[in-house]
Design a protein around this motif. Structure first.
Motif, PDB file in Angstrom:
ATOM      1  N   VAL A   1       0.844  -1.209   0.000  1.00 27.45           N
ATOM      2  CA  VAL A   1       0.000   0.000   0.000  1.00 27.45           C
ATOM      3  C   VAL A   1       0.873   1.250   0.000  1.00 27.45           C
ATOM      4  CG1 VAL A   1      -1.641   1.348   1.361  1.00 27.45           C
ATOM      5  CG2 VAL A   1      -2.006  -1.101   1.040  1.00 27.45           C
TER       6      VAL A   1
ATOM      7  N   ARG B   1       2.335   1.718  -3.469  1.00 24.32           N
ATOM      8  CA  ARG B   1       1.326   2.210  -4.408  1.00 24.32           C
ATOM      9  C   ARG B   1       1.003   3.677  -4.136  1.00 24.32           C
ATOM     10  NH1 ARG B   1      -2.501  -1.967  -7.346  1.00 24.32           N
ATOM     11  NH2 ARG B   1      -2.436  -0.144  -8.673  1.00 24.32           N
TER      12      ARG B   1
ATOM     13  N   PHE C   1      -4.421   2.467  -0.636  1.00 27.45           N
ATOM     14  CA  PHE C   1      -5.200   1.292  -0.230  1.00 27.45           C
ATOM     15  C   PHE C   1      -6.334   1.028  -1.223  1.00 27.45           C
ATOM     16  CE2 PHE C   1      -8.913  -0.416   2.034  1.00 27.45           C
ATOM     17  CZ  PHE C   1      -8.395  -1.626   2.457  1.00 27.45           C
TER      18      PHE C   1
ATOM     19  N   SER D   1      -5.010  -0.450  -4.320  1.00 28.39           N
ATOM     20  CA  SER D   1      -4.590  -1.839  -4.099  1.00 28.39           C
ATOM     21  C   SER D   1      -5.788  -2.779  -4.147  1.00 28.39           C
ATOM     22  CB  SER D   1      -3.882  -1.961  -2.743  1.00 28.39           C
ATOM     23  OG  SER D   1      -2.726  -1.158  -2.698  1.00 28.39           O
TER      24      SER D   1
ATOM     25  N   THR E   1      -1.652  -5.556  -7.396  1.00 27.91           N
ATOM     26  CA  THR E   1      -1.220  -5.662  -6.001  1.00 27.91           C
ATOM     27  C   THR E   1      -0.423  -6.944  -5.772  1.00 27.91           C
ATOM     28  OG1 THR E   1      -3.119  -4.367  -5.248  1.00 27.91           O
ATOM     29  CG2 THR E   1      -2.031  -5.762  -3.624  1.00 27.91           C
TER      30      THR E   1
END
Length: 200
Positions: A129, A132, A148, A151, A158
């Motif tokens: 997370v 990303r 999040f 993801s 992910t």
């Protein structure tokens, strides 16, 4: 009438270029890795360092601009905001908690066979997370919430990024000398996943 296949623009070599674009990409990722490692040394600057790495690689992939130390430093300065530095304080604060939990779980306490994998998965998930979040195309700010959501919305990406994290951990454990270079491939993986993400 058949025509001889011609090399695409990305496959052609410039006059005097020895190795071609594939090797240039490899060198760019290694350079970004070393710069990111150096920028992560104060610890709290780690999110800004990875965000700068992702922005540099994204700029190169989307606009064909060369990767250089100057470009990276420019992105790093732009990301060194109070909010990003505050986010950089979270991993150092959580690290002792994780180490204590891991030490307790290695003891003979009941339920450790279940809790230890759960702790490992939570750590891996938080890392993915975070990566990303740093790869988002949101100039000069980071959002763990957006990381999040991305993801969850792109489970395939992910999983690919989780595989990259696990491979990096394995390489760092088996060949410690490679550790300073690993942030580059991690930032590259996060950027590639974000660019191909259907949520993008």
């Amino acid at each position: 009438m058949t025509h001889a296949p011609t090399a695409s623009h990305r496959d052609r070599r410039e006059p005097g270029e020895v190795f071609g674009p594939s090797f240039s990409l490899f060198a760019d990722v290694l350079l970004v890795g070393l710069l990111t490692t150096a920028a992560c040394l104060p610890v709290v600057t780690a999110p800004a360092a990875f965000a700068a790495a992702s922005a540099t690689l994204r700029q190169s992939a989307c606009h064909g601009l060369p990767v250089s130390a100057g470009t990276y430093v420019g992105h790093l300065r732009a990301h060194l905001t109070a909010r990003v530095l505050a986010a950089g304080c979270v991993p150092p604060l959580l690290a002792p908690v994780l180490l204590i939990d891991a030490a307790l779980l290695r003891s003979s306490l009941p339920g450790t066979a279940v809790l230890l994998p759960v702790l490992a998965l939570l750590t891996l998930g938080a890392t993915v997370v975070g990566l990303r979040a740093t790869a988002l195309e949101t100039p000069h700010r980071l959002s763990a919430r957006e990381g999040f959501l991305r993801s969850v919305a792109d489970p395939r990406g992910t999983l690919l990024l989780a595989g990259a994290v696990l491979l990096s951990v394995l390489l760092a454990w088996s060949i410690p000398l490679l550790t300073p270079l690993l942030p580059g491939p991690l930032a590259f993986a996060a950027t590639a996943v974000e660019l191909r993400s259907p949520a993008g």
